[in-house]
Write an enzyme that holds these catalytic residues in place. Sequence first.
Site, short mmCIF file in Angstrom:
data_model
loop_
_atom_site.label_atom_id
_atom_site.label_comp_id
_atom_site.label_asym_id
_atom_site.label_seq_id
_atom_site.Cartn_x
_atom_site.Cartn_y
_atom_site.Cartn_z
N CYS A 56 0.84 -1.21 0.00
CA CYS A 56 0.00 0.00 0.00
C CYS A 56 0.88 1.26 0.00
CB CYS A 56 -0.91 -0.01 1.22
SG CYS A 56 -2.06 1.38 1.25
N CYS A 60 0.37 4.90 7.02
CA CYS A 60 -0.29 4.69 8.31
C CYS A 60 0.70 3.96 9.24
CB CYS A 60 -1.56 3.87 8.13
SG CYS A 60 -2.60 4.49 6.78
N CYS A 63 0.34 0.28 10.36
CA CYS A 63 -0.13 -0.76 9.43
C CYS A 63 0.99 -1.59 8.81
CB CYS A 63 -0.97 -0.12 8.34
SG CYS A 63 -1.72 -1.38 7.27
N CYS A 100 -16.38 -9.44 5.68
CA CYS A 100 -15.79 -8.14 5.37
C CYS A 100 -14.50 -8.33 4.58
CB CYS A 100 -15.52 -7.39 6.67
SG CYS A 100 -14.82 -5.76 6.38
N CYS A 132 -19.50 -6.65 3.71
CA CYS A 132 -18.85 -5.39 4.07
C CYS A 132 -17.55 -5.30 3.30
CB CYS A 132 -18.60 -5.38 5.58
SG CYS A 132 -17.65 -3.97 6.16
N CYS A 192 -19.58 1.80 8.92
CA CYS A 192 -18.81 1.20 10.01
C CYS A 192 -17.58 2.07 10.19
CB CYS A 192 -18.43 -0.23 9.62
SG CYS A 192 -17.25 -0.97 10.75
N ARG A 264 -17.95 -2.76 18.18
CA ARG A 264 -17.17 -3.98 17.86
C ARG A 264 -15.84 -4.02 18.59
NH1 ARG A 264 -17.39 -3.76 12.52
NH2 ARG A 264 -19.48 -4.58 12.74
N1 SAM Z 1 -6.75 0.39 3.21
C1 SAM Z 1 -8.04 0.62 3.72
C2 SAM Z 1 -8.09 1.76 4.71
O1 SAM Z 1 -7.08 2.12 5.27
O2 SAM Z 1 -9.18 2.28 4.92
C3 SAM Z 1 -8.68 -0.60 4.35
C4 SAM Z 1 -7.87 -1.56 5.17
S1 SAM Z 1 -7.17 -0.91 6.67
C5 SAM Z 1 -6.04 -2.16 7.10
C6 SAM Z 1 -8.53 -0.98 7.82
C7 SAM Z 1 -8.30 -0.54 9.23
O3 SAM Z 1 -7.58 -1.52 9.95
C8 SAM Z 1 -7.49 0.73 9.49
O4 SAM Z 1 -8.22 1.90 9.29
C9 SAM Z 1 -7.13 0.57 10.95
O5 SAM Z 1 -8.12 1.16 11.76
C10 SAM Z 1 -7.12 -0.95 11.16
N2 SAM Z 1 -5.75 -1.43 11.43
C11 SAM Z 1 -4.76 -1.62 10.53
N3 SAM Z 1 -3.63 -2.05 11.12
C12 SAM Z 1 -3.91 -2.13 12.45
C13 SAM Z 1 -3.14 -2.51 13.59
N4 SAM Z 1 -1.87 -2.86 13.50
N5 SAM Z 1 -3.75 -2.51 14.80
C14 SAM Z 1 -5.05 -2.15 14.90
N6 SAM Z 1 -5.82 -1.77 13.87
C15 SAM Z 1 -5.26 -1.76 12.65
C1 DTB Z 2 -11.40 -2.59 11.89
O1 DTB Z 2 -11.75 -1.60 12.54
N1 DTB Z 2 -10.52 -3.49 12.28
C2 DTB Z 2 -10.28 -4.49 11.27
C3 DTB Z 2 -11.30 -4.08 10.17
N2 DTB Z 2 -11.86 -2.89 10.67
C4 DTB Z 2 -10.86 -3.92 8.78
C5 DTB Z 2 -8.88 -4.57 10.83
C6 DTB Z 2 -7.91 -4.83 11.96
C7 DTB Z 2 -6.59 -5.04 11.35
C8 DTB Z 2 -5.55 -5.47 12.34
C9 DTB Z 2 -4.22 -5.65 11.69
C10 DTB Z 2 -4.15 -6.73 10.66
O2 DTB Z 2 -4.67 -7.84 10.87
O3 DTB Z 2 -3.53 -6.50 9.62
FE1 SF4 Z 3 -2.87 1.19 3.37
FE2 SF4 Z 3 -2.80 0.04 5.77
FE3 SF4 Z 3 -3.17 2.65 5.59
FE4 SF4 Z 3 -5.14 0.97 4.77
S1 SF4 Z 3 -4.38 1.23 6.87
S2 SF4 Z 3 -4.40 2.80 3.70
S3 SF4 Z 3 -3.87 -0.71 3.99
S4 SF4 Z 3 -1.33 1.54 4.96
#
Ligand code: SAM
Ligand code: DTB
Ligand code: SF4
Length: 330
Positions: A56, A60, A63, A100, A132, A192, A264
């Site tokens: 990506c 973030c 992430c 989802c 979702c 959501c 959730r």
């Molecule tokens: N790329 C899209 C976005 O950012 O909206 C969708 C996928 S993204 C991984 C969805 C959500 O996962 C993020 O907004 C964040 O709230 C959650 N998330 C990602 N990595 C995480 C982590 N290490 N711990 C907790 N929540 C996480």
């Molecule tokens: C949300 O609030 N939590 C989920 C879902 N929406 C997409 C994602 C959590 C991701 C945790 C890190 C991972 O598994 O990569």
């Molecule tokens: Fe990309 Fe992860 Fe950020 Fe979603 S949360 S935009 S997958 S870097």
Amino acid sequence: MQDVQIRHDWTIEEIKAIYNTPLLELMYRAATIHRQYQATAEVQVCTLLSIKTGGCSEDCAYCPQAARYHTDIKVHGLMKKDEVLDYARKAREAGSTRFCMGAAWREVRDNRDFDRVLDMVKGVNELGMEVCCTLGMLTEDQAKKLADAGLYAYNHNLDTSDEYYGEIITTRTYDDRLKTLDNVRKAGVSVCCGGIVGLGESHEDRIKMLHTLSTLPKHPDSVPINALTRVKGTPLEHMPKVEFWDMVRMIATTRILMPGAMVRLSAGRAEMSISEQAMCFMAGANSIFTGEKLLTTDNPSFEQDHMMFELLGLKAREAFKDEKATAEAC
Ligand code: SAM
Ligand code: DTB
Ligand code: SF4
């Protein structure tokens, strides 16, 4: 029975007072509201699948899927529809009612990948599950296309306060996030939207995020509260583990502010005991993600969760319950 009014005019001061209530009193208050608005024996069971993983462009800081960090995830392009439907069927057999699909995209582009996602949405919908997606930013037109394909809900988190956002993500703005939420709402798709605890934010930031969520024109239909999952290779890998009590406080405050929403208990369950999760359910959580993986990180197994449901006397909420209730009332 529902004698607590749904409010959209919460002030920061009011939210601060709720958030800072002594914990047991806060839990009691949240549990009381939970009983007035929700069927407390029921927990919504959702399953996640990462349909496009890693690579990506965003930064973030939490992430593991951001291309610029060096993490151990298995990067892959967009999955095939049939493979995704197999996962959805497996989740349905294990008792999940919402599926989802997550993609590591900054935003949706109008290309063949998007057409394939639309096909997946149709397929999962035909399985009788609530579908979702969480695909990054969306235009109004893209949100409508997803709605026409049968999308039930869209996940797009604010993650933290407007003020702290720039410390965590620099490649898009808070307003970009709010705009997508608006596009989703206009398309008639269930919203959501929630956040993450443990990014190094202050209590004030958590309060401000809850203020933004609870003063939206319509409360999100579901509010995921995630504990930061610390992943090796990300800038936040060395953050301290989120205190369990902070999760309870956050969940209870969310329940009081948004009595009608599904709250959730999202990322973080793998590091919680059953007793800790039970306390989150008492404090107003009524939805979880099941399945061995969230997107890329570990989650309790279907079997462990089944055992927890048995032990606590919980049952899975049926799919499309809100729609059925509306249809019956008409
Ligand atoms: N790329 C899209 C976005 O950012 O909206 C969708 C996928 S993204 C991984 C969805 C959500 O996962 C993020 O907004 C964040 O709230 C959650 N998330 C990602 N990595 C995480 C982590 N290490 N711990 C907790 N929540 C996480
Ligand atoms: C949300 O609030 N939590 C989920 C879902 N929406 C997409 C994602 C959590 C991701 C945790 C890190 C991972 O598994 O990569
Ligand atoms: Fe990309 Fe992860 Fe950020 Fe979603 S949360 S935009 S997958 S870097």
